[in-house]
Write a protein that holds these residues in place. Structure first.
Motif, PDB file in Angstrom:
ATOM      1  N   GLY A  87       2.979 -28.078  16.558  1.00 15.64           N
ATOM      2  CA  GLY A  87       3.226 -27.520  15.419  1.00 15.64           C
ATOM      3  C   GLY A  87       2.069 -28.204  14.403  1.00 15.64           C
ATOM      4  N   VAL A  88       1.082 -29.136  14.864  1.00 23.24           N
ATOM      5  CA  VAL A  88       0.204 -29.553  14.043  1.00 23.24           C
ATOM      6  C   VAL A  88      -1.154 -28.661  13.454  1.00 23.24           C
ATOM      7  CG1 VAL A  88       0.401 -32.090  14.460  1.00 23.24           C
ATOM      8  CG2 VAL A  88      -0.988 -30.589  16.047  1.00 23.24           C
ATOM      9  N   GLU A  89      -1.228 -27.537  14.452  1.00 22.15           N
ATOM     10  CA  GLU A  89      -1.956 -26.641  13.719  1.00 22.15           C
ATOM     11  C   GLU A  89      -1.736 -25.757  12.712  1.00 22.15           C
ATOM     12  OE1 GLU A  89      -1.220 -26.852  17.056  1.00 22.15           O
ATOM     13  OE2 GLU A  89      -3.062 -27.787  17.911  1.00 22.15           O
ATOM     14  N   GLU A  90      -0.259 -25.568  12.656  1.00 18.70           N
ATOM     15  CA  GLU A  90       0.293 -24.737  11.595  1.00 18.70           C
ATOM     16  C   GLU A  90       0.290 -25.801  10.313  1.00 18.70           C
ATOM     17  OE1 GLU A  90       1.210 -24.843  14.736  1.00 18.70           O
ATOM     18  OE2 GLU A  90       0.953 -22.667  15.159  1.00 18.70           O
ATOM     19  N   ALA A  91       0.559 -27.062  10.641  1.00 15.63           N
ATOM     20  CA  ALA A  91       0.869 -27.941   9.696  1.00 15.63           C
ATOM     21  C   ALA A  91      -0.527 -27.945   8.818  1.00 15.63           C
ATOM     22  CB  ALA A  91       1.214 -29.480   9.956  1.00 15.63           C
ATOM     23  N   VAL A  92      -1.796 -28.295   9.623  1.00 24.05           N
ATOM     24  CA  VAL A  92      -2.901 -28.434   9.027  1.00 24.05           C
ATOM     25  C   VAL A  92      -3.285 -27.183   8.098  1.00 24.05           C
ATOM     26  CG1 VAL A  92      -5.302 -28.258   9.720  1.00 24.05           C
ATOM     27  CG2 VAL A  92      -3.987 -30.081  10.763  1.00 24.05           C
ATOM     28  N   ARG A  93      -2.846 -26.048   8.453  1.00 26.96           N
ATOM     29  CA  ARG A  93      -3.178 -24.702   7.932  1.00 26.96           C
ATOM     30  C   ARG A  93      -2.245 -24.685   6.382  1.00 26.96           C
ATOM     31  NH1 ARG A  93      -7.522 -21.916   6.571  1.00 26.96           N
ATOM     32  NH2 ARG A  93      -6.911 -19.942   5.986  1.00 26.96           N
ATOM     33  N   LEU A  94      -1.082 -25.146   6.662  1.00 26.72           N
ATOM     34  CA  LEU A  94      -0.294 -25.283   5.431  1.00 26.72           C
ATOM     35  C   LEU A  94      -0.958 -26.110   4.398  1.00 26.72           C
ATOM     36  CD1 LEU A  94       3.280 -25.732   7.156  1.00 26.72           C
ATOM     37  CD2 LEU A  94       2.568 -23.522   5.576  1.00 26.72           C
ATOM     38  N   PHE A  95      -1.526 -27.198   4.538  1.00 27.34           N
ATOM     39  CA  PHE A  95      -2.017 -28.159   3.844  1.00 27.34           C
ATOM     40  C   PHE A  95      -3.337 -27.466   2.950  1.00 27.34           C
ATOM     41  CE2 PHE A  95       0.677 -31.698   5.222  1.00 27.34           C
ATOM     42  CZ  PHE A  95       0.964 -32.107   4.269  1.00 27.34           C
ATOM     43  N   ALA A  96      -4.288 -26.628   4.129  1.00 21.89           N
ATOM     44  CA  ALA A  96      -5.245 -26.043   3.646  1.00 21.89           C
ATOM     45  C   ALA A  96      -4.923 -25.138   2.360  1.00 21.89           C
ATOM     46  CB  ALA A  96      -6.008 -25.493   4.766  1.00 21.89           C
ATOM     47  N   LEU A  97      -3.881 -24.205   2.767  1.00 23.44           N
ATOM     48  CA  LEU A  97      -3.379 -23.121   1.895  1.00 23.44           C
ATOM     49  C   LEU A  97      -2.716 -23.551   0.593  1.00 23.44           C
ATOM     50  CD1 LEU A  97      -1.499 -20.823   4.089  1.00 23.44           C
ATOM     51  CD2 LEU A  97      -3.710 -20.481   3.125  1.00 23.44           C
ATOM     52  N   CYS A  98      -2.453 -25.137   0.684  1.00 21.09           N
ATOM     53  CA  CYS A  98      -1.772 -25.762  -0.729  1.00 21.09           C
ATOM     54  C   CYS A  98      -3.275 -26.350  -1.564  1.00 21.09           C
ATOM     55  CB  CYS A  98      -1.246 -26.874  -0.369  1.00 21.09           C
ATOM     56  SG  CYS A  98       0.452 -26.322   0.339  1.00 21.09           S
TER      57      CYS A  98
END
Lengths: 296, 296, 296, 296, 296, 296
Positions: free
Chosen positions: D67-78
């Motif tokens: 799930g870290v790829e999703e986590a990385v993208r979540l922070f980028a979207l923030c």
């Protein structure tokens, strides 16, 4: 274990298309999800997902290119680096390189068929539209070809892009923005005289032209006061008779021909005096083949 | 002022289809919104939106019906009362009444073309699929016809419904659920012996059959250990040779033929021994005409 | 043929806003699609879509800026390069440059009105909120202005951003997260004594303050045990009386004034002792004009 | 006034994950909106939203990361800059740094819990799956572990990613793509002999293996002609008996064990001869703790 | 050919649940589409889709029921007639009939697992929450149990329903609506005295209680001015010490305990003086088994 | 425990509106979810959710009603039974009963404000539009009022409904369907003579009228060949001068006035000869008050 292909950077699509896709990212993701909701079983099971490679799209046949901007973005969303060589609307000979994407085998296989099918389908519409346009212009250099709204369900944006890439326009984009009076409307009008109907529409919508669909000479004369008369399923001969009769009657109505228009008969309709050829044919055109070549 | 058509009761569709549509309401609304985002200008400007009427869909040509459940729901969402007379999958002669909707002219005109186009397009797929099925069965009563995933972008659900209504099956629904090894995969495998590749796939996916796409006799024999050999763009004669050679080699692989399969050649492919005919043709089939009649 | 404007790179927005938009890309695309579902007819028909140009947004009037982050992203999604000069929340004089976008005329015309309308509307809310805040502080430096949830349908995120940009807070974001007891609730409580009702709510929701809406002095004293008393449609004089009466009764309830609060009367309400001024006015504020200048 | 944190550039995520997230941006935005529909009240009210900082995720326990790829993208979207250090599928010891994000306190606080919960939950599935895989291989190095479709409602994509990160496969992704005959199907078959049922299914779906769920030895022998026999809620001892009986009967059916499989009993089932262990356990696994450290 | 099950009438769900589902139809369709994007292969291939039947859900274990309203609607969307016997929130013994659906085998099989998994998962949360509530009340009849926002990604609505069905409340629904000051916020505050921080928050948000997370007695005393002190990962003994120390210091702060709270220790925490027990445990609870019985 | 209000039957809305809402169910659910994502805390905490009651909407002021069809459906989606008494477009005096909904207090409170705000906002637009229409007709009985596309972001469907309910039309629905040449287009045309530009547009779009925005008499004469001349921000006196000058020049162009048109000046503009009054004012109109009365 999940493999580690090269870095995923959707933002890095360093050679991207000249115009934004007509489908937004969430719509392109919907296409990808339709095909690969939960990963690529074959590529993953073979253990090759992380291998680097390149995919190239070539025109197999001559075509008017369309949909490549969407294809480029599809590959980018899969994690590949993409380069577009030919924009939508270009007329290309066989063997033309359209785009190339570099990335992991997983990214390339995921985007492959969705992107290919989209380009083939859109280019089929564009190429078909261009052929009808060319035929119409042989009949009358000022004739226009207009696409109907009878697109494949849900694909109006791509279809309109295809028609335009082929040099055609759209007849109407839907019910909200144009006046087109069918017999199926007139059924509800009772015995109202046509002049009264036209006057009411013009009173209500002075910024719109009034288009009336008719099925032959007699109806055309009844509705000669319209701005556009759309002759539905008439022969070129009937079109010519209507044009002559309207002129004789002093009508300034533009004549549009609709129903069964295609590249084989467009020249005749244009020569017969139809200023606008309204066609569904490109919606149903055979896709243009795209050849796909992978390289390791 | 906005007119007052009869009471809107989407829940009142008292005679509804026998199975739920494959598109959910929000997807059907998307189709309606594509065509009529902000009201029906012509019908409203004519002042006839509230007039009661009836619309009926008839098969203009013989067809395998498909998409009528979606059409019924479209009219219901527009506020009409709808009656379905023939379900998807039925083979009907010309002039068959498929459905009828009663309601305000506004409701009927809004649903008309979206519903008609959908039924025509789906029935085109179903009728085309049925013709290929019939041809294949003439060659071999046990042959199956399977649709590819090369559907028009975004329309897999309707396309799959069309194939099934015509008696075909779906070859694969996407990348997530089947093993189909293309040359484009093997490119990344290096010099791995086919037997090793097959063993790895079977080890990974014991519940799946392994399908391998090959382009001729030689490749077929190399991959004779697969569960299914998909012969891409081979002639019926090549198919027959492969079938014979596989039998001679003791292979139990099922032979599927793909690439250019249609109603004209399906019988030959089936007779040649292809157990499965994988076809894209119905995706591109001409829609079957639906005649629409309004009544006041 | 489709024209070839400069390269589209949504990722290239090299001077982007200081905070992410409150609308995600798919929501911004929805705004664009509402206005331009199928291309820009005028710009394309004029044949100028590919011509390069620049668009600049200036404050025509003094304003509290809001919505510029969303505007910047809208232009980026249309394919332009964008530079933001002033963030949401800034107080700017007339003629201030807010943002500039460079790209094809097609990109700039597509984003223009959607972006302009959004900035004008959000800045209208922010400027109105700021005026009420300023007025309230003249009456009481510690007074707060809080926006109601009576936003234009579906626009809560932009509206909340507008209130905050103007220095206000949100009263409640919806029904799920606050306790606000209306008379319309009490109707269902029967004869339960207020103290019992308050005790039950505190027992259930110890982390929430209990807010009770009352309509005058008498009701205020009945519910003096609440944490916050929201006086609905009372005059400043009544507010002052309630504040005094509560103090006399030993109540520690905070007094909020609601109903008809605006920049003209906020000072009076604050001076009367309302600690919180709950207002709908900014939701209905006139947009602040943004001047748009194109340059070739 | 709204604060001015450092420039927001979602495109600038310069060190991004190795593969695209399985959730598209609009789906990740949905997760963020579920938690923060209208801004971060605490961070904003404290006035710290624009302060720069760094957040780091560490494995608190040993885990198979997911799930870290999703986590990385979540922070980028923030609006944060993110660096991924370990991809999904990696087996890491306690204290391993998984990712770090740098940006405004507003961006970091907004993404924090959504990203953390997602990584913890996915890594819980992956770690649990890996434990069952390890156990199964102790019993039989060729045994496979397959995840059921009984995922938490709506989370199939993340769950499938978790199973695969842990070395397992998916049993079936849904009803559309596999043949799995339950007793609940057979109820509707009447007295049809099993051989006839199997023949019909193979005739219809020659590219699919036929899986039949049975509840014990007797049923297994009745359906010994299937490709896969899925033994539901049988003990390892029964599994062994079925395997032996099938061999004695000349059946080539693969035996899968399902119902109550977990890391404690997987070795026994594999040793008993179950080639495939079908398990729901990882769907319900305890999340693996991620330690979060902020730095100013 | 497609079979003809009994009439589909989603509107005919004549015995429907007592409250609307917390998921809207388009969200329930998303769950169905995740499992059955393109039809039910097994049921269709067996040729039983149109056979009439009944499905019944029974509690296999005692449980607090939850999610049945959603299950009922799922079956209705599949085309079945549904009857709900027990609403969410009911405490039922083993063997209780929860719901029954009548319709075609196709409808029942399509809805089966999606509905069952949803009910099992939601009832697991509800039953777990109820157990913690019961334990807490043994320690203190006035203690409350509150669920954290650490739900499985994307499932907050169902999770919140589950907590409430079990008698718990939600601690906070997200970042937009509550003040909860973590150490991770205070890091950015520098040397600001706690009293000043609290005063600022109260000034900004007078309608909110200020919750501060602390990790032990010392921090609790530093932040004794908060409205709620959330003790993170403290033992019941520490909780008791904090409660006593706060009382001695004249603090009126409510004490909440968080971190590791479950049914085994809730009684101790409540007895120690924690007024609110903040728990993640039900999010991770084992689903409660639902037994499914088909009848022809 | 969750309470048990009367049976939820969204399909049972036995007295429903006369036309379908312009927002589909999933869009109405979005409005509800914006306000109540996770339940109604106050109503639930008070324990009154299941109590039966009735809510009625009355016009507090005279108004042109709009949005009631959407309001009715909102209450139905909340689980109430609804009766509509007055359709959109009706002109009603104060105290008119618009709709009533019967159901649980939970259903009524959930739908209340969302429905009320929507009706108030839409009726504000409709009433404002009707006032401008009435004023324009005093100046010229044949004058038309047309709404701009400068609606509040994302609300075009409701806004268009409001304008139409008030007797106005929509000027253009967006960029895809009309030709409106701004100075901002002409900037890119270089020195092309106006006659050439008009001819090109007519050649491309023979079914559309060509509208050109001009800023005064001189520009109007330059573009006198257009079908419609839209005078931007001109006084009625200038409009009269342009109309006279165009007539003198033999132009048949229709004159539209835009920029600052409202109910106070519409009569003057119509009398001055503007056939079409293009207005943004109703988009910004004050909502019309709806009085809400609950009954137990």
């Amino acid at each position: 274990m999940i493999a580690h292909p090269p870095q995923f950077r959707p933002e890095d699509t360093t050679l991207t298309p000249s115009t934004p896709p007509v489908l937004a990212d969430h719509e392109l993701h919907r296409l990808l999800a339709e095909d690969t909701p939960f990963g690529d079983l074959t590529t993953d099971s073979l253990g090759i997902s992380a291998h680097p490679g390149t995919i190239r799209f070539f025109a197999r046949d001559p075509m008017v290119v369309c949909g490549v901007e969407e294809a480029v973005r599809l590959f980018a969303l899969c994690g590949a680096q993409v380069r577009l060589l030919v924009p939508s609307g270009a007329v290309v000979p066989t063997e033309t390189l359209l785009l190339e994407a570099t990335g992991s085998a997983g990214a390339l296989h995921r985007g492959w068929k969705t992107a290919q099918t989209l380009v083939e389908w859109c280019s089929g519409i564009a190429t078909s539209a261009a052929a009808i346009v060319a035929a119409a212009r042989r009949g009358d250099p000022g004739a226009l070809v207009a696409g109907t709204r009878k697109n494949v369900p849900g694909n109006r944006a791509l279809a309109a892009k295809g028609f335009r890439a082929g040099g055609a326009v759209m007849h109407r984009l839907g019910l909200s923005e144009t006046l087109l009076v069918f017999a199926e409307h007139r059924l509800f009008l009772g015995a109202e005289p046509p002049a009264r109907t036209l006057a009411r529409l013009r009173g209500q919508c002075p910024e719109k032209r009034v288009v009336v669909e008719v099925h032959g000479l007699q109806e055309a004369l009844v509705w000669a006061g319209a701005d556009v008369l759309q002759l539905e399923k008439c022969t070129p001969q009937t079109v010519a008779e209507v044009v002559a009769a309207l002129a004789a009657a002093g009508s300034t109505a533009l004549v549009a021909a609709a129903g069964g228009i295609n590249a084989r008969n467009a020249e005749d309709y244009a020569r017969a005096g139809a200023r606008l050829l309204v066609t569904t044919a490109p919606h149903l055109a055979a896709p243009r083949d795209v050849q796909v070549r992978f390289e390791r």
